[in-house]
Design an enzyme around this catalytic site. Structure first.
Site, PDB file in Angstrom:
ATOM      1  N   CYS A  41     -18.064  11.056   6.180  1.00  0.00           N
ATOM      2  CA  CYS A  41     -17.643  12.110   7.176  1.00  0.00           C
ATOM      3  C   CYS A  41     -18.737  12.106   8.490  1.00  0.00           C
ATOM      4  O   CYS A  41     -19.472  11.475   8.398  1.00  0.00           O
ATOM      5  CB  CYS A  41     -17.942  13.565   6.494  1.00  0.00           C
ATOM      6  SG  CYS A  41     -16.981  13.836   4.919  1.00  0.00           S
ATOM      7  N   ARG A  79     -14.936   8.577  11.661  1.00  0.00           N
ATOM      8  CA  ARG A  79     -15.770   8.927  10.355  1.00  0.00           C
ATOM      9  C   ARG A  79     -14.714   9.661   9.466  1.00  0.00           C
ATOM     10  O   ARG A  79     -14.971   9.726   8.383  1.00  0.00           O
ATOM     11  CB  ARG A  79     -17.205   9.313  10.417  1.00  0.00           C
ATOM     12  CG  ARG A  79     -17.999   8.443  11.404  1.00  0.00           C
ATOM     13  CD  ARG A  79     -19.393   9.057  11.414  1.00  0.00           C
ATOM     14  NE  ARG A  79     -19.975   9.254  10.100  1.00  0.00           N
ATOM     15  CZ  ARG A  79     -20.637   8.282   9.452  1.00  0.00           C
ATOM     16  NH1 ARG A  79     -20.683   7.113   9.933  1.00  0.00           N
ATOM     17  NH2 ARG A  79     -21.099   8.330   8.446  1.00  0.00           N
ATOM     18  N   TRP A 124     -13.927  13.412   5.905  1.00  0.00           N
ATOM     19  CA  TRP A 124     -13.095  12.379   5.260  1.00  0.00           C
ATOM     20  C   TRP A 124     -13.202  12.707   3.737  1.00  0.00           C
ATOM     21  O   TRP A 124     -14.383  12.560   2.961  1.00  0.00           O
ATOM     22  CB  TRP A 124     -13.612  10.865   5.220  1.00  0.00           C
ATOM     23  CG  TRP A 124     -12.725   9.930   4.995  1.00  0.00           C
ATOM     24  CD1 TRP A 124     -13.041   9.362   3.515  1.00  0.00           C
ATOM     25  CD2 TRP A 124     -11.490   9.394   5.330  1.00  0.00           C
ATOM     26  NE1 TRP A 124     -11.946   8.179   3.287  1.00  0.00           N
ATOM     27  CE2 TRP A 124     -10.910   8.406   4.295  1.00  0.00           C
ATOM     28  CE3 TRP A 124     -10.733   9.711   6.496  1.00  0.00           C
ATOM     29  CZ2 TRP A 124     -10.095   7.622   4.381  1.00  0.00           C
ATOM     30  CZ3 TRP A 124      -9.636   9.063   6.810  1.00  0.00           C
ATOM     31  CH2 TRP A 124      -9.202   7.932   5.684  1.00  0.00           C
ATOM     32  N   ASN A 141     -22.727  14.678   4.799  1.00  0.00           N
ATOM     33  CA  ASN A 141     -21.617  13.582   4.640  1.00  0.00           C
ATOM     34  C   ASN A 141     -22.657  12.828   3.412  1.00  0.00           C
ATOM     35  O   ASN A 141     -23.848  12.670   3.259  1.00  0.00           O
ATOM     36  CB  ASN A 141     -21.921  12.664   5.789  1.00  0.00           C
ATOM     37  CG  ASN A 141     -21.621  11.098   5.770  1.00  0.00           C
ATOM     38  OD1 ASN A 141     -20.528  10.932   4.948  1.00  0.00           O
ATOM     39  ND2 ASN A 141     -22.112  10.344   6.241  1.00  0.00           N
ATOM     40  N   GLY A 142     -21.871  12.531   2.417  1.00  0.00           N
ATOM     41  CA  GLY A 142     -22.244  11.809   1.160  1.00  0.00           C
ATOM     42  C   GLY A 142     -21.349  12.206   0.085  1.00  0.00           C
ATOM     43  O   GLY A 142     -20.495  12.780   0.055  1.00  0.00           O
ATOM     44  N   GLU A 170      -5.059 -13.982   0.651  1.00  0.00           N
ATOM     45  CA  GLU A 170      -5.777 -12.889   1.455  1.00  0.00           C
ATOM     46  C   GLU A 170      -6.398 -13.609   2.820  1.00  0.00           C
ATOM     47  O   GLU A 170      -6.020 -13.028   4.081  1.00  0.00           O
ATOM     48  CB  GLU A 170      -6.882 -12.239   0.787  1.00  0.00           C
ATOM     49  CG  GLU A 170      -7.667 -10.993   1.434  1.00  0.00           C
ATOM     50  CD  GLU A 170      -6.959  -9.948   2.343  1.00  0.00           C
ATOM     51  OE1 GLU A 170      -5.786  -9.922   1.814  1.00  0.00           O
ATOM     52  OE2 GLU A 170      -7.478  -9.276   3.130  1.00  0.00           O
ATOM     53  N   LYS A 189      -4.811 -12.576   6.742  1.00  0.00           N
ATOM     54  CA  LYS A 189      -5.867 -11.937   7.540  1.00  0.00           C
ATOM     55  C   LYS A 189      -5.865 -13.115   8.887  1.00  0.00           C
ATOM     56  O   LYS A 189      -5.692 -12.396  10.083  1.00  0.00           O
ATOM     57  CB  LYS A 189      -7.341 -12.125   7.138  1.00  0.00           C
ATOM     58  CG  LYS A 189      -7.596 -10.866   6.071  1.00  0.00           C
ATOM     59  CD  LYS A 189      -7.868  -9.858   7.123  1.00  0.00           C
ATOM     60  CE  LYS A 189      -7.514  -8.503   6.330  1.00  0.00           C
ATOM     61  NZ  LYS A 189      -6.306  -8.335   5.415  1.00  0.00           N
ATOM     62  N   GLU A 247      -2.478 -12.160  10.489  1.00  0.00           N
ATOM     63  CA  GLU A 247      -2.227 -10.811  11.202  1.00  0.00           C
ATOM     64  C   GLU A 247      -2.994 -10.578  12.322  1.00  0.00           C
ATOM     65  O   GLU A 247      -2.602  -9.746  13.135  1.00  0.00           O
ATOM     66  CB  GLU A 247      -2.147  -9.791  10.324  1.00  0.00           C
ATOM     67  CG  GLU A 247      -3.614  -9.758   9.554  1.00  0.00           C
ATOM     68  CD  GLU A 247      -3.366  -8.412   8.541  1.00  0.00           C
ATOM     69  OE1 GLU A 247      -2.742  -7.453   9.008  1.00  0.00           O
ATOM     70  OE2 GLU A 247      -4.216  -8.576   7.596  1.00  0.00           O
ATOM     71  N   HIS A 304       3.250 -30.568  -5.109  1.00  0.00           N
ATOM     72  CA  HIS A 304       4.684 -30.095  -5.387  1.00  0.00           C
ATOM     73  C   HIS A 304       5.444 -29.916  -4.107  1.00  0.00           C
ATOM     74  O   HIS A 304       6.203 -29.072  -4.170  1.00  0.00           O
ATOM     75  CB  HIS A 304       4.524 -28.922  -6.495  1.00  0.00           C
ATOM     76  CG  HIS A 304       4.306 -29.245  -7.878  1.00  0.00           C
ATOM     77  ND1 HIS A 304       4.828 -30.265  -8.595  1.00  0.00           N
ATOM     78  CD2 HIS A 304       2.980 -28.848  -8.225  1.00  0.00           C
ATOM     79  CE1 HIS A 304       4.167 -30.235  -9.827  1.00  0.00           C
ATOM     80  NE2 HIS A 304       3.042 -29.501  -9.444  1.00  0.00           N
ATOM     81  N   LYS A 341      -1.034   0.208  11.263  1.00  0.00           N
ATOM     82  CA  LYS A 341      -2.204   0.400  10.152  1.00  0.00           C
ATOM     83  C   LYS A 341      -1.451   1.018   8.854  1.00  0.00           C
ATOM     84  O   LYS A 341      -1.785   0.741   7.848  1.00  0.00           O
ATOM     85  CB  LYS A 341      -3.174   1.476  10.578  1.00  0.00           C
ATOM     86  CG  LYS A 341      -4.255   1.677   9.520  1.00  0.00           C
ATOM     87  CD  LYS A 341      -5.205   0.392   9.272  1.00  0.00           C
ATOM     88  CE  LYS A 341      -6.122   0.557   8.068  1.00  0.00           C
ATOM     89  NZ  LYS A 341      -6.430  -0.797   7.568  1.00  0.00           N
TER      90      LYS A 341
HETATM   91  C1  AGP Z   1      -3.606  -5.750   5.455  1.00  0.00           C
HETATM   92  O1  AGP Z   1      -4.825  -6.272   6.331  1.00  0.00           O
HETATM   93  C2  AGP Z   1      -2.389  -5.140   6.229  1.00  0.00           C
HETATM   94  N1  AGP Z   1      -2.747  -4.446   7.269  1.00  0.00           N
HETATM   95  C3  AGP Z   1      -1.179  -4.596   5.371  1.00  0.00           C
HETATM   96  O2  AGP Z   1      -0.752  -6.005   4.629  1.00  0.00           O
HETATM   97  C4  AGP Z   1      -1.345  -3.488   4.517  1.00  0.00           C
HETATM   98  O3  AGP Z   1      -2.517  -4.051   3.454  1.00  0.00           O
HETATM   99  C5  AGP Z   1      -0.301  -3.176   3.763  1.00  0.00           C
HETATM  100  O4  AGP Z   1       0.376  -2.623   4.873  1.00  0.00           O
HETATM  101  C6  AGP Z   1      -0.692  -2.117   2.787  1.00  0.00           C
HETATM  102  O5  AGP Z   1      -1.115  -1.217   3.271  1.00  0.00           O
HETATM  103  P1  AGP Z   1      -1.505   0.364   2.163  1.00  0.00           P
HETATM  104  O6  AGP Z   1      -2.683  -0.415   1.446  1.00  0.00           O
HETATM  105  O7  AGP Z   1      -2.107   1.290   2.973  1.00  0.00           O
HETATM  106  O8  AGP Z   1      -0.615   0.565   1.417  1.00  0.00           O
END
Ligand code: AGP
Length: 610
Positions: free
Chosen positions: A2, A27, A74, A98-99, A483, A487, A490, A506, A605
């Site tokens: 927070c 935050r 938060w 906050n904590g 992963e 990263k 994206e 393969h 996001k």
């Molecule tokens: C991850 O870097 C991406 N932004 C995206 O794949 C994300 O993980 C996915 O949209 C799932 O989001 P969520 O965890 O909020 O459900």
């Protein structure tokens, strides 16, 4: 996580508090509030929603005050609501926090037995009542606060005001950030520097176990435990306000990558007992009897959270020997899944609002399954609709590319796997304590891994112009190869693929030539020899190899042109440690390619549509 702020000085405190909170909104932003002195009383205004909603709610009152506190929340304990918003009050004591107070439940029960009446679901409110009860027993403000904090376990940065002492703010700190701004005849407290940077660049950083007592005349700092005065130096901040919001980091993503030690520490805090060798199942809102009955687990998520689910399968099946099925949520909801009785569906979602994941959650419940949500946002749809919830306490994740949410999800899956394994009699107390001990060292090992930043930047400078990138991993680290590739894709827009290393021959090995960089994850585990021979296959075809290995592993030296060495940890926590350099690599490659790291093209996001 927070944001708190406090002000005492000659200006009207209200706009300073509101504007300061806006600089702390990254935050936390699910509810907000202010407290202020007026005619020797303390007024409090709070609301669910964002700071702009709070600002709108007080607009007509034309409030004026020379001192006050503010908070943007938060949520960790108790949904976002006006009642749970800070500031909280007990008698003449009003505070913002906050904590996480680990032992708030026991303290609250004791205080209720003494007649204290609580009005919120938060852990924070306990601190008010403790201070109030000690000030009722004749202790002065500082000493009542000191006495109260002796009972409090956990992390806190608290700003406190007292109706009996209208010209004073107390600030106390333990494991949550708290800074003091030194202006000309005016003083500030805040979780972070951006809150008051436009008024002063002179800052005192409070340390753990310290209390600041602030009046118009100045700041005196002492040890909470023994009142001993503490002399602190004043730091001159050189950041711009915009940079300061990112804690001096260039992007939120980089800040969040570096927040992971704290995020993991916050996520494990209060969630297990080393002495009892058990997980605190209340934090999963589950009972051991629920776990014991389980005979199948489904793990369902999207994107990076799906990678967490893939790692979770290895953790659960290897620790608890309970069969797991992993699904991409957008597939799960349409494939008419067969969910036998005695199944648990675990949905993993940072935002708690991903449309495909929510649909999978509803489909599961419609088919009669119980759902556990591993989620980062209190009050989100997934967390509200699930039968049980485990909240990752990573704090708001602003960067579109998920980093600290990912590693805290893995932390939650690790704890769940231990609890399930214990309920099935697959892990004894000694083994559980060993797993917990390794978890206690994890934040420090992540911190150590972050020191590879410059070595990773050097690699990024060599490869940021490439068109393709291949990530290889095996076993529990195959999802980390996925992963790393996601990263990179994206945020740098380079085409990257993660592959199980054993699959190279393969097909994908046809891609290897001296233009194809290949990053191989080679931890000291049961498949190290296998990945080493996959690296040989790549090297002998001219591929450029980057090896991410456990420190001390000399076998990779002859096979890779770049080595990133990471601290040793146990098999299950390796994915967390090994994802750190991969997040850093994607970040630096994107910056070198002048991409919009925090808001990559075409992405959001939280994907709240199908
Ligand atoms: C991850 O870097 C991406 N932004 C995206 O794949 C994300 O993980 C996915 O949209 C799932 O989001 P969520 O965890 O909020 O459900």
């Amino acid at each position: 996580m927070c944001g708190i702020i406090g002000y005492i000085g000659k200006q009207n405190a209200i706009p300073i508090l509101i504007n300061g909170l806006k600089r702390l909104e990254y935050r936390g932003y699910d509810s907000a509030g202010i407290a202020f002195f007026q005619d020797n009383r303390i007024g409090v205004r709070r609301c669910a929603g964002k700071i702009k909603d709070l600002e709108a709610s007080i607009k007509g009152e034309k409030l004026k005050s020379i001192a006050g506190l503010g908070h943007t929340r938060w949520a960790t304990h108790g949904k976002p609501s006006e009642e749970n918003a800070h500031p909280h009050r007990a008698g003449g004591i009003v505070l913002v926090h906050n904590g996480i107070i680990e032992n708030y439940f026991e303290l609250k029960e004791e205080l209720k037995k003494k007649g204290h009446v609580f009005t919120s679901e938060t852990d924070t409110e306990v601190i008010c009542h403790l201070i109030h009860s000690y000030s009722q027993n004749g202790l002065n403000f500082e000493d009542a606060t000191r006495e109260a904090l002796k009972h409090v376990e956990g992390a806190y940065a608290v700003g406190i005001i007292n109706e009996k002492e209208p010209q004073k703010i107390l600030a106390v700190k333990k494991d949550s950030p708290l800074v003091i701004g030194i202006g000309k005849g005016e003083f500030f407290i805040a979780s972070d520097i951006p809150a008051f940077l436009k008024y002063t660049k002179d800052v005192i950083i409070l340390d753990n176990g310290e209390m600041a007592s602030i009046t118009h005349k100045g700041v005196s700092i002492s040890k909470i435990s023994n009142r001993k005065p503490v002399t602190k130096e004043i730091t001159k901040i050189t950041w711009s306000p915009a940079m300061a919001e990112k804690g001096g980091y260039r992007h939120f993503m980089l800040k969040e990558i570096h927040e992971q030690p704290r995020a993991i520490a916050d996520t494990i805090r209060g969630r297990f007992s080393l002495e009892k060798a058990e997980v605190n199942l209340e934090e999963f809102s589950m009972k051991e009897s629920d776990l014991k009955k389980l005979n199948k687990i489904f793990l369902v998520a999207c994107g990076t959270s799906w990678h967490s689910a893939l790692v979770g399968k290895y953790m659960i099946e290897e620790m608890a020997r309970v069969p797991c099925e992993v699904d991409i949520a957008s597939e799960f909801r349409y494939r008419k899944p067969l969910i036998p009785r005695g199944s648990l569906v675990i949905v993993i979602t940072q935002s708690g609002e991903t449309a495909d994941t929510l649909a999978a959650q509803r489909e599961s419940q419609k088919l009669g399954a119980k759902v556990l949500s591993i989620c980062n946002v209190v009050g989100s749809t997934s967390s509200r609709d699930a039968d049980s919830v485990f909240f990752t306490h990573s704090g708001p994740e602003i960067g579109v590319a998920s980093t600290k949410a990912f590693t805290t999800q893995l932390t939650g899956l690790y704890l769940f796997s231990i609890a399930l394994a214990k309920s099935k009699g697959k892990l004894g107390a000694h083994e559980i304590r060993e797993l917990f001990n390794e978890l206690l060292y994890l934040p420090e090992k992540v911190e150590q891994s972050l020191r590879l930043n410059n070595a990773v930047l050097k690699i990024a400078k060599q490869f940021y112009r490439v068109r393709d990138f291949l990530y290889l991993g095996r076993g529990i680290n195959y999802p980390i190869a996925l992963e790393g590739a996601l990263k990179l894709k994206e945020i740098s827009y380079i085409h990257a693929e993660g592959y199980p290393a054993g699959e190279m021959k393969h097909g994908p090995i046809a891609l290897i030539d001296n233009n194809m960089p290949v990053l191989a994850l080679a931890p000291d585990d049961n498949v190290l020899e296998k990945i080493l021979s996959n690296m040989e296959e790549v090297k002998s075809r001219g591929g450029k190899l980057i090896a991410v290995a456990t420190e001390g592993n000399t076998k990779v030296l002859s096979r890779a042109s770049h080595i990133l060495s990471l601290p040793k940890t146990n098999y299950y926590l390796t994915p967390i440690i090994f994802s750190i350099p991969l997040h850093l690599l994607a970040y630096h490659m994107a910056v070198l390619r002048k991409c919009d790291v925090d808001q990559p093209r075409n992405l959001a996001k939280s994907v709240t549509v199908e």
